[in-house]
Scaffold this motif. Structure first.
Motif, mmCIF file in Angstrom:
data_model
loop_
_atom_site.group_PDB
_atom_site.id
_atom_site.type_symbol
_atom_site.label_atom_id
_atom_site.label_comp_id
_atom_site.label_asym_id
_atom_site.label_seq_id
_atom_site.Cartn_x
_atom_site.Cartn_y
_atom_site.Cartn_z
ATOM 1 N N GLY A 60 2.430 1.930 -3.332
ATOM 2 C CA GLY A 60 1.510 1.928 -4.465
ATOM 3 C C GLY A 60 1.774 3.098 -5.394
ATOM 4 N N TRP A 61 1.389 2.937 -6.642
ATOM 5 C CA TRP A 61 1.646 3.973 -7.649
ATOM 6 C C TRP A 61 1.003 5.299 -7.284
ATOM 7 C CZ3 TRP A 61 5.603 3.224 -10.381
ATOM 8 C CH2 TRP A 61 5.956 1.955 -10.801
ATOM 9 N N ASP A 62 -0.107 5.260 -6.566
ATOM 10 C CA ASP A 62 -0.778 6.503 -6.199
ATOM 11 C C ASP A 62 -0.078 7.232 -5.055
ATOM 12 O OD1 ASP A 62 -1.486 4.405 -4.482
ATOM 13 O OD2 ASP A 62 -3.404 5.329 -3.967
ATOM 14 N N LYS A 63 0.855 6.581 -4.361
ATOM 15 C CA LYS A 63 1.542 7.192 -3.221
ATOM 16 C C LYS A 63 3.050 7.330 -3.406
ATOM 17 C CE LYS A 63 -1.878 5.536 -0.035
ATOM 18 N NZ LYS A 63 -2.276 4.467 0.821
ATOM 19 N N ASP A 102 4.978 8.945 -5.358
ATOM 20 C CA ASP A 102 5.533 10.281 -5.602
ATOM 21 C C ASP A 102 5.635 11.134 -4.342
ATOM 22 O OD1 ASP A 102 6.066 9.969 -8.287
ATOM 23 O OD2 ASP A 102 4.036 10.562 -8.891
ATOM 24 N N ARG A 103 5.082 10.680 -3.244
ATOM 25 C CA ARG A 103 5.150 11.419 -1.982
ATOM 26 C C ARG A 103 6.523 11.339 -1.321
ATOM 27 N NH1 ARG A 103 -0.394 9.272 0.896
ATOM 28 N NH2 ARG A 103 -1.797 9.966 -0.745
ATOM 29 N N THR A 126 0.827 -1.205 0.000
ATOM 30 C CA THR A 126 0.000 0.000 0.000
ATOM 31 C C THR A 126 0.864 1.258 0.000
ATOM 32 O OG1 THR A 126 -1.725 -1.191 1.190
ATOM 33 C CG2 THR A 126 -1.849 1.209 1.213
#
Length: 122
Positions: free
Chosen positions: A97-100, A102-103, A94
């Protein structure tokens, strides 16, 4: 874990209910009845048999033709470590994950890489 790690009379821990994946962390206590060449047989419903896995795992896997395979552990500590490892694997998936992804800063990603590759020079 190998079959040789079990002895008759030993208290063991079975993970799973044999039916549903959602109950995979349900733990029951049993006793080793027999240690054979291929299987460890435990007390309980129909004398469940467990065999070694092809990879080096901290458990034996149930020998069955249907349902979700149960896992056999030699101690409650081994069950706790397995459960924690599975939960951490989900957390890492999680968090990465690709959606996170870049953070994270470059320095953070370098540290993760160093840890996962197990070396100082990574």
């Amino acid at each position: 874990m190998t079959i040789k790690g079990f002895v008759p009379g030993q208290t063991v821990y079975i993970l799973g209910d044999g039916s549903h994946q959602r109950d995979r962390f349900l733990t029951t206590v049993a006793e080793v009845v027999k240690v054979g060449r291929k299987y460890v047989t435990v007390s309980g419903s129909w004398g469940m048999q467990f065999k070694e896995t092809s990879e080096s795992r901290p458990y034996l896997v149930e020998h069955t033709e249907y349902g979700a395979h149960r896992l056999l552990f030699p101690s409650s500590e081994a069950v706790d470590e397995y459960r924690e490892r599975e939960e951490l694997k989900v957390w890492v998936r999680t968090a990465a994950g690709w959606d996170k992804i870049d953070r994270y800063t470059l320095a953070q990603l370098r540290e993760v890489k160093k840890i996962l590759e197990g070396g100082e020079n990574a």
